[in-house]
Scaffold this motif. Structure first.
Motif, PDB file in Angstrom:
ATOM      1  N   GLY B 244       0.851  -1.190   0.000  1.00 15.98           N
ATOM      2  CA  GLY B 244       0.000   0.000   0.000  1.00 15.98           C
ATOM      3  C   GLY B 244       0.882   1.233   0.000  1.00 15.98           C
ATOM      4  O   GLY B 244       2.109   1.129  -0.097  1.00 15.98           O
ATOM      5  N   PRO B 245       0.267   2.412   0.118  1.00 16.43           N
ATOM      6  CA  PRO B 245       1.054   3.647   0.109  1.00 16.43           C
ATOM      7  C   PRO B 245       2.180   3.660   1.150  1.00 16.43           C
ATOM      8  O   PRO B 245       3.289   4.117   0.849  1.00 16.43           O
ATOM      9  CB  PRO B 245       0.005   4.719   0.397  1.00 16.43           C
ATOM     10  N   ALA B 246       1.951   3.126   2.344  1.00 16.57           N
ATOM     11  CA  ALA B 246       2.988   3.157   3.376  1.00 16.57           C
ATOM     12  C   ALA B 246       4.154   2.242   2.999  1.00 16.57           C
ATOM     13  O   ALA B 246       5.319   2.581   3.248  1.00 16.57           O
ATOM     14  CB  ALA B 246       2.401   2.740   4.729  1.00 16.57           C
ATOM     15  N   GLN B 247       3.850   1.093   2.384  1.00 12.67           N
ATOM     16  CA  GLN B 247       4.919   0.180   1.958  1.00 12.67           C
ATOM     17  C   GLN B 247       5.691   0.789   0.780  1.00 12.67           C
ATOM     18  O   GLN B 247       6.906   0.645   0.682  1.00 12.67           O
ATOM     19  CB  GLN B 247       4.337  -1.179   1.551  1.00 12.67           C
ATOM     20  N   ILE B 248       4.963   1.465  -0.100  1.00  9.92           N
ATOM     21  CA  ILE B 248       5.622   2.110  -1.236  1.00  9.92           C
ATOM     22  C   ILE B 248       6.548   3.210  -0.735  1.00  9.92           C
ATOM     23  O   ILE B 248       7.676   3.379  -1.216  1.00  9.92           O
ATOM     24  CB  ILE B 248       4.561   2.625  -2.235  1.00  9.92           C
ATOM     25  N   SER B 249       6.094   3.932   0.260  1.00  8.60           N
ATOM     26  CA  SER B 249       6.900   4.961   0.903  1.00  8.60           C
ATOM     27  C   SER B 249       8.199   4.348   1.445  1.00  8.60           C
ATOM     28  O   SER B 249       9.306   4.837   1.192  1.00  8.60           O
ATOM     29  CB  SER B 249       6.058   5.565   2.034  1.00  8.60           C
ATOM     30  N   LEU B 250       8.070   3.242   2.147  1.00  7.79           N
ATOM     31  CA  LEU B 250       9.234   2.593   2.754  1.00  7.79           C
ATOM     32  C   LEU B 250      10.151   1.985   1.694  1.00  7.79           C
ATOM     33  O   LEU B 250      11.382   2.073   1.792  1.00  7.79           O
ATOM     34  CB  LEU B 250       8.736   1.528   3.736  1.00  7.79           C
ATOM     35  N   LEU B 251       9.543   1.363   0.674  1.00  8.15           N
ATOM     36  CA  LEU B 251      10.352   0.775  -0.396  1.00  8.15           C
ATOM     37  C   LEU B 251      11.177   1.853  -1.094  1.00  8.15           C
ATOM     38  O   LEU B 251      12.371   1.663  -1.359  1.00  8.15           O
ATOM     39  CB  LEU B 251       9.453   0.060  -1.412  1.00  8.15           C
ATOM     40  N   ALA B 252      10.553   2.982  -1.378  1.00  8.64           N
ATOM     41  CA  ALA B 252      11.288   4.082  -2.006  1.00  8.64           C
ATOM     42  C   ALA B 252      12.403   4.548  -1.076  1.00  8.64           C
ATOM     43  O   ALA B 252      13.541   4.780  -1.503  1.00  8.64           O
ATOM     44  CB  ALA B 252      10.338   5.235  -2.339  1.00  8.64           C
ATOM     45  N   ALA B 253      12.094   4.647   0.204  1.00  4.68           N
ATOM     46  CA  ALA B 253      13.090   5.155   1.161  1.00  4.68           C
ATOM     47  C   ALA B 253      14.307   4.246   1.239  1.00  4.68           C
ATOM     48  O   ALA B 253      15.422   4.720   1.429  1.00  4.68           O
ATOM     49  CB  ALA B 253      12.452   5.317   2.540  1.00  4.68           C
ATOM     50  N   VAL B 254      14.110   2.938   1.099  1.00  3.51           N
ATOM     51  CA  VAL B 254      15.270   2.039   1.151  1.00  3.51           C
ATOM     52  C   VAL B 254      15.880   1.863  -0.234  1.00  3.51           C
ATOM     53  O   VAL B 254      16.764   1.044  -0.434  1.00  3.51           O
ATOM     54  CB  VAL B 254      14.929   0.657   1.787  1.00  3.51           C
TER      55      VAL B 254
END
Lengths: 496, 496
Positions: B244-254
């Protein structure tokens, strides 16, 4: 807390440290409490530098969101000056939301192929020019007969009829039966003229040349009459009905290949910040990966919008202005995430000033109180600026952007359903600020819900946010929710 | 009901008319009751033609679903012969579902751009090669200082430090402070070497050249430490986590641009029937519009599949075989809606026989008991055949196809949530058949749910189905639910 000298974001006076912690985005957890216990707690300050400081800060920048959340007096009408610094007004979440919802456009309906209309709201009154069923037909497999012929039929004294042919579904042949005759029919087959009832095969001897009927049936039994489902002129789909598989089924049945719907709003997602680099790039010292243009585009899609990820705005006022203007020409809404309230000079802020029509706003919420909103260009395209800090950006999306997208989609229910849950921990929240904390909500074995906050409330925690399944909403006038107390929870089901 | 002679779909004996009505797909409503009251009710039949009839029907076709629902003995092990006619076995909903779920493939994970991964399940263990935050940084706007310098600071006796410069977020310059020095920092700015605490601006006099600090703070206060959120080697996203958006946020961050996910299964949706014409065509006498390829494609998309609407199969065995084979080569599942159980000769049935590996099944459910399932080709592509009647087709989709799609997507929750609701009307249901009725469920003012069936249960009613928001499920062993009684309801929220 009752000391007027404590008013103003820049004032150091009169606050309680546990509340300040929350104001700074740090939930007071046991670890934090222990930390604070070892430090000497700040005590009220009443010296004359406050006035000087305010002028100094007011002269060159807006207050930082972090410091601003220390404010204890969010009343926008308060006369202390604390709510209007450098043109930034403090307003309630509702006021800001109302401004946004009042300004979003209602995109004109578009006609789409029925399958592409899925999930959207019907924007026309679809009436049927056809009857459904289109002809009288058998409701089950059996024998089409004249009811008048079978009035005396019983098992003991069956009525015997001559079977004249058989009709299957799809046969275009119109047939007829006269008195004393029966026709074998399959479910969906056209009823022969003259017949007014279908005797279920199970109530006959299922004969081929002659059939014994064991029961009398009222006229119309097991017959699907022309127009029983839909008559010509009947409404098939109302304006505002969500188009799902059943509506698509009905639209196809009444012969519609296309249907007018409320379109998905087109949202350009941009982000600004000198520290940002794209996800694929090497991250240098002090730099941050742009996560917002991904996360917000994903959230916008999840809410039903057509999202265009524009990525990182160039850190040059002129090019930034051009890019934002360009996006506003081809979008229904422009969404920008930017750390536009800290650091000076701020290019995004200058660009927005140049574009005109946008005002910065301090919203009484946490995380991320600094927002901006306005409209651009002759058609008044809304530009929504949310905080650049990724957790605050997604919270702001939930609170302001998702309802706006749903309004543009024509949905009646703009907001997520909330539930009351028992808080498993004590929650502290700054007075005057609505706090949104990520949490995990679960059903309690004894009924109801229990919610556990995730992490210590620091905004920067992406991994913790990714484990959350809800937002905990602590109202402006609540400073503490004790463990076991009730709190409002907004479950964040994807697509919900 | 206890008379063994009543067994078998072809038997006319021993049934109660109200139950037969339901068996035929007609809910007994007051109107229908009145109709029946005027007709003489059929009485038990016990003559010898039953055996003859069975052979006659068995020789040329499978039993029709409508007549078959009159069966009172769904036990597949029953030795009456009623459960195995023309190779059609009667089995429970669970048995048929188990066969389908046991045969659907697990599509291999694919790598997608993070935004395209939205809504899918992560198929790899994503570990971070980065620390988040990537560097020690200020948690709010203030002054970075050495905590050792401020141990005695109070409002009465502030500690005075010399301010050496200012750092904003995104600055790549690494700085340092020594004893007695402070650096002005913005939230997110790199912490200067030597500093171990950020004093909130509000707890200082906010001086420019020299700053007065009013409080001592424990080391680490208001500092976001490198790796606080994610350390190198930490798991960012687990296998099986919905993106979801939160996982996409985290994936981008890493730093992930792409991620391996369980792909959307590709489903070819076809329909068969000599009576079918495409939605845009003129509907001739006896013809029906193909609504199933639209409605089932929409339902498959809603369930998370990539649906390909193949439309109406040609009514020619050879071409039909080629087309189904062709679709099976490029799909994970082939879904066919067909009225393959009534009418003879049936081209679809012949085509499926030629393809091999498919078996027709009489499922103890209503509407639409005739189903077929099997696998085709070397990779064993599942072919699911559902009834051609549009209401029955969507019910069959809910019961068998949606769980299969969710299994392929890797979802843990295959089935829709059900609730218990008070039935506002009496419901009658055939013994031995699980009945699915469309209904409208609403919350009761006193708590709980109330459900109202829509229409009289006739399968052909598309307009009524379009008004439903749930399926009412009446179990096999229940023949009557009185008004006010509890019944199982499956709310059909789109996307849910």
């Amino acid at each position: 807390m009752n000391d007027d000298s404590t008013r103003g974001w820049f004032s150091g006076g009169g606050r309680d440290t546990s509340q300040l912690d929350l104001g700074q985005g740090q939930l007071v957890t046991p670890r934090r409490e222990a930390q604070l216990a070892t430090a000497e707690r700040p005590v009220p300050v009443g010296h004359d530098t406050v006035q000087v400081d305010r002028e100094m800060f007011a002269s060159d920048r807006v207050p930082s969101p972090a410091v601003a959340t220390g404010d204890r007096t969010p009343d926008p009408l308060a006369d202390t000056g604390s709510v209007d610094v450098s043109g930034v007004r403090l307003r309630s979440v509702e006021q800001h939301l109302d401004e946004i919802l009042g300004a979003v456009p209602q995109p004109a309906p578009i006609e789409l192929a029925v399958l592409d209309a899925q999930g959207l709201l019907c924007a026309e009154l679809v009436t049927s020019s056809r009857a459904l069923p289109a002809f009288d037909q058998a409701g089950l497999d059996g024998y089409a007969v004249r009811s008048a012929d079978t009035t005396t039929a019983t098992v003991e004294v069956p009525t015997v009829l001559a079977v004249v042919g058989e009709t299957t579904a799809g046969s275009a042949e119109t047939t007829a039966i006269g008195p004393g005759l029966a026709q074998k029919v399959a479910v969906g087959a056209m009823l022969p003229a003259g017949a007014d009832v279908v005797v279920p095969a199970a109530w006959t001897d299922q004969g081929l040349a002659r059939v014994q009927v064991y029961a009398a049936l009222a006229p119309g039994s097991y017959v699907r009459r022309i127009g029983d489902d839909v008559s010509p002129g009947d409404t098939a789909v109302q304006i505002g009905t969500p188009i799902g598989p059943a509506q698509i089924s009905l639209l196809a049945a009444v012969g519609r290949e296309r249907v007018a719907v409320r379109p998905r709003p087109r949202i350009a997602v941009l982000c600004a910040g000198d520290e940002l680099v794209d996800v694929g790039a090497t991250v240098g010292p002090g730099q941050q990966v742009d996560v917002n243009s991904y996360a917000l585009a994903a959230a916008a899609r999840d809410a039903g919008a057509e999202a265009y990820r524009g990525g990182i705005l160039p850190n040059d006022r002129r090019r930034m202005v051009e890019l934002i203007e360009g996006q506003s020409l081809r979008s229904d809404v422009v969404l920008i995430a930017g750390t536009f309230a800290t650091g000076a000079p701020d290019v995004l802020q200058e660009a927005l000033d140049e574009l005109g029509g946008l005002s910065f706003t301090q919203v009484a919420m946490h995380p991320g109180p600094v927002h901006a909103f306005g409209t651009l260009g002759p058609t008044g395209v809304p530009v929504i600026c949310v905080p650049g800090e990724p957790v605050a950006a997604l919270v702001a999306f939930e609170v302001f952007v998702r309802p706006a997208i749903r309004l543009m989609l024509g949905k009646r229910q703009l907001f997520r359903r909330t539930v009351q849950a028992v808080s498993a921990q004590q929650l502290l929240s700054p007075l005057g600020y609505r706090q949104y904390l990520h949490g995990q909500v679960m059903r309690h074995p004894d009924g109801g819900y229990v919610v556990e906050p995730i992490g210590d409330g620091d905004q920067a925690m992406l991994a913790r946010m990714a484990r959350a399944n809800c937002l905990i909403v602590v109202d402006e006038d609540v400073t503490e929710v004790s463990a076991g107390g009730l709190v409002t929870v907004m479950p964040m089901l994807l697509g919900g």
